[in-house]
Scaffold this motif. Structure first.
Motif, PDB file in Angstrom:
ATOM      1  N   GLN A 248      34.015  37.061  42.311  1.00 13.48           N
ATOM      2  CA  GLN A 248      33.681  35.727  42.791  1.00 13.48           C
ATOM      3  C   GLN A 248      32.228  35.659  43.259  1.00 13.48           C
ATOM      4  OE1 GLN A 248      35.868  33.283  42.261  1.00 13.48           O
ATOM      5  NE2 GLN A 248      34.259  31.839  42.882  1.00 13.48           N
ATOM      6  N   ALA A 249      31.748  36.751  43.861  1.00 11.89           N
ATOM      7  CA  ALA A 249      30.339  36.800  44.256  1.00 11.89           C
ATOM      8  C   ALA A 249      29.430  36.764  43.033  1.00 11.89           C
ATOM      9  CB  ALA A 249      30.074  38.052  45.089  1.00 11.89           C
ATOM     10  N   ALA A 250      29.818  37.459  41.958  1.00 11.62           N
ATOM     11  CA  ALA A 250      29.024  37.450  40.729  1.00 11.62           C
ATOM     12  C   ALA A 250      29.001  36.060  40.102  1.00 11.62           C
ATOM     13  CB  ALA A 250      29.583  38.469  39.737  1.00 11.62           C
ATOM     14  N   ILE A 251      30.126  35.362  40.157  1.00 10.57           N
ATOM     15  CA  ILE A 251      30.190  33.989  39.644  1.00 10.57           C
ATOM     16  C   ILE A 251      29.217  33.094  40.394  1.00 10.57           C
ATOM     17  CG2 ILE A 251      31.669  31.938  39.584  1.00 10.57           C
ATOM     18  CD1 ILE A 251      34.003  33.881  38.912  1.00 10.57           C
ATOM     19  N   GLU A 252      29.201  33.201  41.713  1.00 11.53           N
ATOM     20  CA  GLU A 252      28.282  32.405  42.527  1.00 11.53           C
ATOM     21  C   GLU A 252      26.837  32.784  42.226  1.00 11.53           C
ATOM     22  OE1 GLU A 252      29.181  30.026  44.543  1.00 11.53           O
ATOM     23  OE2 GLU A 252      31.360  30.333  44.605  1.00 11.53           O
ATOM     24  N   ARG A 253      26.573  34.077  42.104  1.00  6.50           N
ATOM     25  CA  ARG A 253      25.229  34.574  41.869  1.00  6.50           C
ATOM     26  C   ARG A 253      24.674  34.068  40.527  1.00  6.50           C
ATOM     27  NH1 ARG A 253      26.470  39.380  42.890  1.00  6.50           N
ATOM     28  NH2 ARG A 253      26.739  40.192  40.770  1.00  6.50           N
ATOM     29  N   GLU A 254      25.549  33.954  39.512  1.00  4.05           N
ATOM     30  CA  GLU A 254      25.123  33.524  38.186  1.00  4.05           C
ATOM     31  C   GLU A 254      25.177  32.010  38.004  1.00  4.05           C
ATOM     32  OE1 GLU A 254      27.021  35.702  35.043  1.00  4.05           O
ATOM     33  OE2 GLU A 254      26.919  37.593  36.147  1.00  4.05           O
ATOM     34  N   GLY A 255      25.535  31.285  39.060  1.00  2.69           N
ATOM     35  CA  GLY A 255      25.565  29.832  38.984  1.00  2.69           C
ATOM     36  C   GLY A 255      26.667  29.283  38.103  1.00  2.69           C
ATOM     37  N   LEU A 256      27.807  29.968  38.077  1.00  3.68           N
ATOM     38  CA  LEU A 256      28.913  29.573  37.202  1.00  3.68           C
ATOM     39  C   LEU A 256      30.103  28.993  37.961  1.00  3.68           C
ATOM     40  CD1 LEU A 256      28.871  32.706  34.855  1.00  3.68           C
ATOM     41  CD2 LEU A 256      28.001  30.418  34.307  1.00  3.68           C
ATOM     42  N   ALA A 257      29.923  28.675  39.222  1.00  2.00           N
ATOM     43  CA  ALA A 257      31.055  28.274  40.056  1.00  2.00           C
ATOM     44  C   ALA A 257      31.710  26.976  39.588  1.00  2.00           C
ATOM     45  CB  ALA A 257      30.605  28.136  41.510  1.00  2.00           C
ATOM     46  N   ASP A 258      30.973  26.160  38.838  1.00  2.00           N
ATOM     47  CA  ASP A 258      31.572  24.918  38.345  1.00  2.00           C
ATOM     48  C   ASP A 258      32.492  25.143  37.162  1.00  2.00           C
ATOM     49  OD1 ASP A 258      29.331  25.696  36.856  1.00  2.00           O
ATOM     50  OD2 ASP A 258      29.011  23.660  36.093  1.00  2.00           O
ATOM     51  N   LEU A 259      32.413  26.343  36.561  1.00  2.00           N
ATOM     52  CA  LEU A 259      33.234  26.635  35.390  1.00  2.00           C
ATOM     53  C   LEU A 259      34.198  27.800  35.590  1.00  2.00           C
ATOM     54  CD1 LEU A 259      30.604  26.385  32.483  1.00  2.00           C
ATOM     55  CD2 LEU A 259      32.462  24.775  32.970  1.00  2.00           C
ATOM     56  N   ALA A 260      33.865  28.739  36.464  1.00  2.00           N
ATOM     57  CA  ALA A 260      34.628  29.990  36.558  1.00  2.00           C
ATOM     58  C   ALA A 260      35.164  30.211  37.961  1.00  2.00           C
ATOM     59  CB  ALA A 260      33.760  31.170  36.137  1.00  2.00           C
ATOM     60  N   GLU A 261      36.328  30.873  38.010  1.00  2.00           N
ATOM     61  CA  GLU A 261      36.955  31.228  39.284  1.00  2.00           C
ATOM     62  C   GLU A 261      37.775  32.496  39.093  1.00  2.00           C
ATOM     63  OE1 GLU A 261      40.354  29.586  42.441  1.00  2.00           O
ATOM     64  OE2 GLU A 261      39.862  28.421  40.630  1.00  2.00           O
ATOM     65  N   VAL A 262      37.752  33.393  40.078  1.00  2.00           N
ATOM     66  CA  VAL A 262      38.610  34.575  40.089  1.00  2.00           C
ATOM     67  C   VAL A 262      39.414  34.575  41.380  1.00  2.00           C
ATOM     68  CG1 VAL A 262      38.665  37.088  40.275  1.00  2.00           C
ATOM     69  CG2 VAL A 262      37.210  36.009  38.568  1.00  2.00           C
ATOM     70  N   ARG A 263      40.706  34.764  41.251  1.00  2.00           N
ATOM     71  CA  ARG A 263      41.598  34.776  42.416  1.00  2.00           C
ATOM     72  C   ARG A 263      42.241  36.155  42.567  1.00  2.00           C
ATOM     73  NH1 ARG A 263      45.172  29.474  40.740  1.00  2.00           N
ATOM     74  NH2 ARG A 263      43.422  27.963  40.571  1.00  2.00           N
ATOM     75  N   HIS A 264      42.475  36.545  43.812  1.00  2.00           N
ATOM     76  CA  HIS A 264      43.253  37.748  44.115  1.00  2.00           C
ATOM     77  C   HIS A 264      44.719  37.347  44.037  1.00  2.00           C
ATOM     78  CE1 HIS A 264      44.778  40.800  47.303  1.00  2.00           C
ATOM     79  NE2 HIS A 264      44.871  41.292  46.076  1.00  2.00           N
ATOM     80  N   LEU A 265      45.324  37.589  42.874  1.00  2.00           N
ATOM     81  CA  LEU A 265      46.649  37.029  42.597  1.00  2.00           C
ATOM     82  C   LEU A 265      47.329  37.815  41.495  1.00  2.00           C
ATOM     83  CD1 LEU A 265      48.307  34.418  43.446  1.00  2.00           C
ATOM     84  CD2 LEU A 265      47.384  33.375  41.361  1.00  2.00           C
ATOM     85  N   ASP A 266      48.634  37.995  41.609  1.00  2.00           N
ATOM     86  CA  ASP A 266      49.436  38.567  40.536  1.00  2.00           C
ATOM     87  C   ASP A 266      49.547  37.544  39.408  1.00  2.00           C
ATOM     88  OD1 ASP A 266      52.021  39.237  39.049  1.00  2.00           O
ATOM     89  OD2 ASP A 266      51.926  40.919  40.453  1.00  2.00           O
ATOM     90  N   TYR A 267      49.452  38.015  38.172  1.00  2.00           N
ATOM     91  CA  TYR A 267      49.501  37.085  37.041  1.00  2.00           C
ATOM     92  C   TYR A 267      50.809  36.296  37.028  1.00  2.00           C
ATOM     93  CZ  TYR A 267      52.864  39.761  34.226  1.00  2.00           C
ATOM     94  OH  TYR A 267      54.007  40.372  33.764  1.00  2.00           O
ATOM     95  N   ARG A 268      51.880  36.884  37.590  1.00  3.03           N
ATOM     96  CA  ARG A 268      53.175  36.211  37.611  1.00  3.03           C
ATOM     97  C   ARG A 268      53.197  35.034  38.570  1.00  3.03           C
ATOM     98  NH1 ARG A 268      56.111  42.009  38.220  1.00  3.03           N
ATOM     99  NH2 ARG A 268      54.130  42.312  39.332  1.00  3.03           N
ATOM    100  N   ALA A 269      52.184  34.961  39.433  1.00  4.52           N
ATOM    101  CA  ALA A 269      52.119  33.869  40.413  1.00  4.52           C
ATOM    102  C   ALA A 269      51.266  32.699  39.924  1.00  4.52           C
ATOM    103  CB  ALA A 269      51.573  34.392  41.745  1.00  4.52           C
ATOM    104  N   VAL A 270      50.706  32.794  38.730  1.00  5.37           N
ATOM    105  CA  VAL A 270      49.929  31.683  38.169  1.00  5.37           C
ATOM    106  C   VAL A 270      50.899  30.589  37.720  1.00  5.37           C
ATOM    107  CG1 VAL A 270      48.343  30.952  36.351  1.00  5.37           C
ATOM    108  CG2 VAL A 270      48.062  33.198  37.416  1.00  5.37           C
ATOM    109  N   THR A 271      50.734  29.392  38.272  1.00 10.45           N
ATOM    110  CA  THR A 271      51.654  28.291  37.952  1.00 10.45           C
ATOM    111  C   THR A 271      51.025  27.248  37.030  1.00 10.45           C
ATOM    112  OG1 THR A 271      50.983  27.126  39.966  1.00 10.45           O
ATOM    113  CG2 THR A 271      52.915  28.564  40.119  1.00 10.45           C
TER     114      THR A 271
END
Length: 435
Positions: A248-271
């Protein structure tokens, strides 16, 4: 009365065995390398360029109480056993030599008695394993159901929450901990990793404005590549808290926050649903073969009709069940499971996905591991300072050993591409591959 083993014939004779005699007598045709021990004894050819030195009595106890790769790993990780003539960050040459020329023989009961009496009954008391070692399978079974949400989170943390700085030094700037694509074969690691992520993007036919879900996203390299190079709105999920924070820090650093997101989450919890594409790069090794139906069912439900799924994972060259070795299970990937690509394809088809393409990148992974070993050697002192010598030794051994496995077709790497079709059978896939 003490005993001696004639290393040439295997006969038990009078006299006390040295450590070198005991070790050397267990190999058909003799040791392929020079063995020395703290008692001054030796075995193997005197002019060998590669050797092994047993430094302590604790190391001997590790070898005697856990014969095979686990005992060797314990002694080596703890610093009680050294490999001579190779760098600990890349013991590839030693492992090739042992793989090609080491042929153990099973000692007779009389020989076992001779070895134990000569080397001492006290060495049959197991020392505490090094702190890098994870719980054995039976202990994990007692403390939690295999591949439950809690247990998966624990074992992922064991491997990935080592140190982001350590991974930066070993993996390089891409922070990609998966097989790269060496096209041409002389490509640098960074160029090969970029080529791999672009291959995935092209197989998924990513277009600006589409939505991508990347499960087991690691440090978010695929997520950032898709957003930066293809204008895709990308969501990545990982069970490692340190990976998610770094990504998430790399996303912010590269100016991609409007397109990209990373969550600390199990794939089974993606709804969320309605994704145009799903990529899974290096996750399936962790989920367990019996969970493949639920895995593909869940990912299929995340896709909209006509959406594509790319599954990239380590496989075996056969479809029989086979547990990982003790070293890999205890020190590298607890609860990891591998199987052949045929089982993976069948599981995807059984969950209503149409499989269009499968590709084996086995030799590309051997090259990737070679370059990770080189990075570890180059940054050895920094890596040791960051995680300790024991952990650095584990990684050198693991990477080099895995390279040997890929070179010898003991393990493979398959990308499997599939679609969730419309109810009328339309897939949106062209009549020939379009990447």
């Amino acid at each position: 009365m003490s005993y001696k083993l004639d290393s040439g014939s295997g006969r038990v004779t009078d006299g006390r065995l040295s450590i070198g005699e005991a070790i050397g007598g267990l190999f058909r045709g003799g040791l392929p390398l020079r063995f020395t021990a703290y008692d001054g004894s030796t075995a193997g050819p005197r002019d060998a360029e590669i050797g092994m030195h047993l430094r302590t009595e604790r190391g001997l106890s590790y070898l005697m109480t856990a014969p095979g790769d686990l005992g060797l790993a314990r002694a080596y990780t703890a610093g009680d056993l050294d490999l001579v003539g190779v760098h600990p960050g890349d013991p590839y040459d030693a492992l090739v030599l042992l793989k090609e020329h080491t042929h153990f023989r099973v000692p007779s009961p009389a020989e076992v008695v001779a070895i134990v009496r000569s080397l001492g009954l006290s060495h049959l008391r197991p020392p505490a394993p090094p702190p890098q070692e994870h719980l054995p399978r039976w202990r994990r079974a007692v403390e939690g159901v295999r591949h439950s949400l809690t247990r998966d989170a624990e074992v992922i943390s064991h491997h990935y929450d080592v140190s982001n700085r350590f991974y930066e030094m070993v993996l390089g700037p891409s922070m990609a901990y998966t097989c790269a694509l060496y096209d041409p074969p002389t490509a640098t690691l960074e160029d090969a990793q970029a080529a791999k992520f672009d291959l995935v993007a092209r197989k998924l036919a990513l277009q600006p404005g589409q939505r991508l879900l990347d499960v087991g996203c690691g440090w978010g390299t695929m997520v950032r590549h898709a957003a930066r190079e293809y204008g895709v709105r990308a969501l990545g999920v990982t069970l490692s808290a340190e990976q998610a924070q770094w990504a998430q820090a790399a996303i912010e650093r590269e100016g991609l926050a409007d397109l990209a997101e990373v969550r600390h989450l199990d794939y089974r919890a993606v709804t969320e649903t309605g994704f145009d594409a799903v990529s899974s790069i290096g996750l399936m090794e962790h989920i367990g073969v019996r969970n493949y139906p639920a895995y593909f069912d869940h990912l299929r439900d995340r896709l909209k009709p006509g959406g594509r799924l790319l599954n990239h994972c380590i496989t075996r060259p056969h479809n029989g069940r086979q547990q990982t070795g003790a070293f890999i299970d205890r020190y590298v990937f607890p609860d990891g499971e591998l199987i052949g690509s045929g089982t993976i394809i069948a599981a995807a088809q059984d969950q209503g996905l149409e499989v269009h393409h499968s590709e084996n990148l086995r030799l590309h992974y051997a090259s990737t591991l070679r370059d990770w070993n080189r990075n570890l050697v180059e940054h050895w002192d920094e890596c040791v300072a960051e995680v300790g010598e024991g952990t650095a030794r584990v990684w050198g051994l693991y990477l080099a050993g895995s390279r040997v496995g890929f070179e010898r077709d003991e393990v493979e790497l398959h990308q499997v591409l599939a679609t969730r079709n419309h109810d009328d059978g339309r897939s949106g896939f062209p009549m020939r591959p379009d990447w």
